[in-house]
Design an enzyme around this catalytic site. Structure first.
Site, PDB file in Angstrom:
ATOM      1  N   ARG A  46     -13.227  20.187  -3.833  1.00  0.00           N
ATOM      2  CA  ARG A  46     -11.478  18.491  -3.989  1.00  0.00           C
ATOM      3  C   ARG A  46     -10.441  19.104  -3.830  1.00  0.00           C
ATOM      4  O   ARG A  46      -9.515  18.615  -2.937  1.00  0.00           O
ATOM      5  CB  ARG A  46     -12.113  18.942  -5.752  1.00  0.00           C
ATOM      6  CG  ARG A  46     -10.561  17.570  -5.917  1.00  0.00           C
ATOM      7  CD  ARG A  46     -10.929  17.183  -7.129  1.00  0.00           C
ATOM      8  NE  ARG A  46     -11.052  17.550  -8.228  1.00  0.00           N
ATOM      9  CZ  ARG A  46     -10.804  18.705  -8.834  1.00  0.00           C
ATOM     10  NH1 ARG A  46      -9.543  18.400  -8.737  1.00  0.00           N
ATOM     11  NH2 ARG A  46     -11.263  19.127 -10.090  1.00  0.00           N
ATOM     12  N   TYR A  99       1.429  -3.718   7.239  1.00  0.00           N
ATOM     13  CA  TYR A  99       0.434  -3.665   7.001  1.00  0.00           C
ATOM     14  C   TYR A  99      -0.546  -4.418   5.956  1.00  0.00           C
ATOM     15  O   TYR A  99       0.475  -3.741   4.528  1.00  0.00           O
ATOM     16  CB  TYR A  99      -0.407  -2.019   6.981  1.00  0.00           C
ATOM     17  CG  TYR A  99      -1.710  -2.259   6.812  1.00  0.00           C
ATOM     18  CD1 TYR A  99      -2.452  -2.908   7.328  1.00  0.00           C
ATOM     19  CD2 TYR A  99      -2.608  -0.891   6.295  1.00  0.00           C
ATOM     20  CE1 TYR A  99      -4.201  -2.560   7.548  1.00  0.00           C
ATOM     21  CE2 TYR A  99      -3.993  -0.680   5.366  1.00  0.00           C
ATOM     22  CZ  TYR A  99      -5.057  -1.839   6.414  1.00  0.00           C
ATOM     23  OH  TYR A  99      -5.202  -1.894   6.402  1.00  0.00           O
ATOM     24  N   ASP A 171       4.801   5.003   8.127  1.00  0.00           N
ATOM     25  CA  ASP A 171       3.475   5.103   8.752  1.00  0.00           C
ATOM     26  C   ASP A 171       3.637   4.897  10.005  1.00  0.00           C
ATOM     27  O   ASP A 171       4.287   4.290  10.270  1.00  0.00           O
ATOM     28  CB  ASP A 171       2.928   3.492   7.796  1.00  0.00           C
ATOM     29  CG  ASP A 171       1.303   3.684   7.904  1.00  0.00           C
ATOM     30  OD1 ASP A 171       1.185   4.477   9.517  1.00  0.00           O
ATOM     31  OD2 ASP A 171       0.762   3.236   7.972  1.00  0.00           O
ATOM     32  N   LYS A 196      -7.627   5.264  13.033  1.00  0.00           N
ATOM     33  CA  LYS A 196      -7.381   5.384  13.999  1.00  0.00           C
ATOM     34  C   LYS A 196      -7.518   5.757  15.327  1.00  0.00           C
ATOM     35  O   LYS A 196      -8.422   6.671  15.901  1.00  0.00           O
ATOM     36  CB  LYS A 196      -6.080   4.162  13.938  1.00  0.00           C
ATOM     37  CG  LYS A 196      -5.795   3.672  12.551  1.00  0.00           C
ATOM     38  CD  LYS A 196      -6.710   2.273  12.082  1.00  0.00           C
ATOM     39  CE  LYS A 196      -7.110   1.511  11.715  1.00  0.00           C
ATOM     40  NZ  LYS A 196      -6.459   1.760   9.955  1.00  0.00           N
TER      41      LYS A 196
END
Length: 381
Positions: A46, A99, A171, A196
């Site tokens: 982690r 978004y 972003d 993406k």
């Protein structure tokens, strides 16, 4: 070292990995200690793994940043940045046409924790200063925006924000590090949905953050480790593999998108084309200054502004698959009103110009003649 070379090599030294040519997939949840109290570079997955570390260093190199951080999704990256920079009572100013997932986390998650959210039209940088108050701590930008591809002047807005002690996050998913580097334009934080273009093959879910400020890095790193929304080694490996061809793919995405935008601009079934590469786009000159090329997304208003028309055309497309995502090697079509921005209130969508008769096209790397032929047949009466 230039971009395409960095994409292939940055962040990886085979000497530290048994001379493996490609970064290995460290499929382990923990690493063994030789003695109590031993300090290891990697102890629990982690907190970090060698595979993830290569990806994080690679992104940092591509963005010209000091640090990279990887998350389980783009939204996990967004959430970590917001949690690391905001406290109850703080305000974030966000570009209005962002978004839908980011809108949801700001209005439903952050607002419920005492964060004030102000959405603003920031296509004119002069609009920002009057909005900044004593509690404003973060400016959240997208450029180009999703789905209407508006641009904001990152340099000008960052300068105004910094005059008031406000951090700036961008972003930059649509642009990728190949086309735009927000940190070099004055921003403090850059976020990517690597699902993406960075991954590029529609087979991985992953988010990335790049920063240079060491205190910001420590704050976001703390959230990354404490909350644990981290990617597994297989996803890190797939993203690294995708990044190796990012420069090649983005050139083809951009080439094809420019031709698609030109074709659609004169098509009788299309009311308006949104693409920064078009001279008529209001952000065209800014895109020329701020980006290296214009990207691979083309959004259109249909003359028949109805969901039925959008559904009919999407259904007739053969190469373009109807899907939520973008940025893969394959061409995709998205009905923003019900998909990427489905959770946004109708009145907000109306105010932003997100319509039922609108389609967002993610232009793939297929042969351009096949792409244009598919669009032509789908748009034919």
């Amino acid at each position: 070292m230039k971009f395409a070379t960095k994409a292939v090599h940055a962040g990886y030294d085979y000497h530290g990995h048994q001379r493996a040519l490609m970064p290995p997939i460290y499929q382990t949840s923990a690493f063994a200690h030789d003695e109590v109290g031993e300090q290891l570079d990697f102890a629990y997955s982690r907190t970090g793994t060698p595979t993830r570390a290569v990806l994080e260093a690679n992104l940092a190199a591509l963005e010209g940043a000091a640090h990279g951080l990887a998350f389980a999704s783009g939204m996990a990256a967004v959430d970590a940045v917001l949690r690391a920079t905001l406290q109850p009572g703080d305000e974030v100013i966000a570009v209005a046409d962002l978004y839908g997932g980011a809108y949801r986390v700001l209005t439903k998650v952050m607002a419920a924790q005492g964060i004030t959210v102000t959405f603003a039209d920031l296509t004119d940088a002069a609009n920002l200063a009057p909005l900044i108050g004593s509690n404003t701590k973060l400016l959240w930008l997208e450029s180009p925006t999703n789905p209407l591809l508006n641009l904001v002047d990152i340099s000008a807005l960052s300068a105004v924000a910094h005059q008031h002690g406000v951090k700036v996050a961008v972003d930059s998913t649509f642009a990728t590090p190949y086309l735009q580097n927000p940190l070099q334009l004055g921003a403090d934080i850059v976020v990517h949905s690597a699902t993406k273009y960075l991954g590029g093959h529609s087979d991985v879910l992953l988010g990335l953050v790049a920063v240079s400020d060491s205190e910001l890095y420590k704050a976001i790193k703390f959230i990354q480790n404490a909350a644990g929304a981290v990617p597994g080694p297989q996803d890190c490996f797939l993203t690294l593999r995708g990044i190796k061809t990012l420069a090649l793919r983005m050139e083809r995405h951009c080439d094809n998108a420019e031709k698609v935008a030109a074709f659609l601009q004169t098509h009788p079934a299309i009311e308006q084309v949104f693409f920064p590469g078009l001279l008529a786009h209001p952000g065209h000159e800014l895109a020329k200054r701020q980006m290296r090329r214009f990207g691979g997304i083309v959004t259109v208003y249909l003359k028949d502004n109805s969901r039925a028309a959008a559904s009919r055309i999407a259904g007739k497309l053969q190469l373009f698959m109807l899907a939520e995502s973008l940025g893969g090697v394959e061409s995709l079509v998205n009905h923003s009103y019900t998909m990427s921005h489905g959770g946004m209130p109708p009145e907000q969508k109306a105010a932003l110009g997100i319509r039922d008769g609108q389609l967002r096209l993610s232009i793939g790397i297929e042969d351009i003649d096949d792409i244009l032929a598919d669009l032509a047949q789908a748009l034919a009466d």
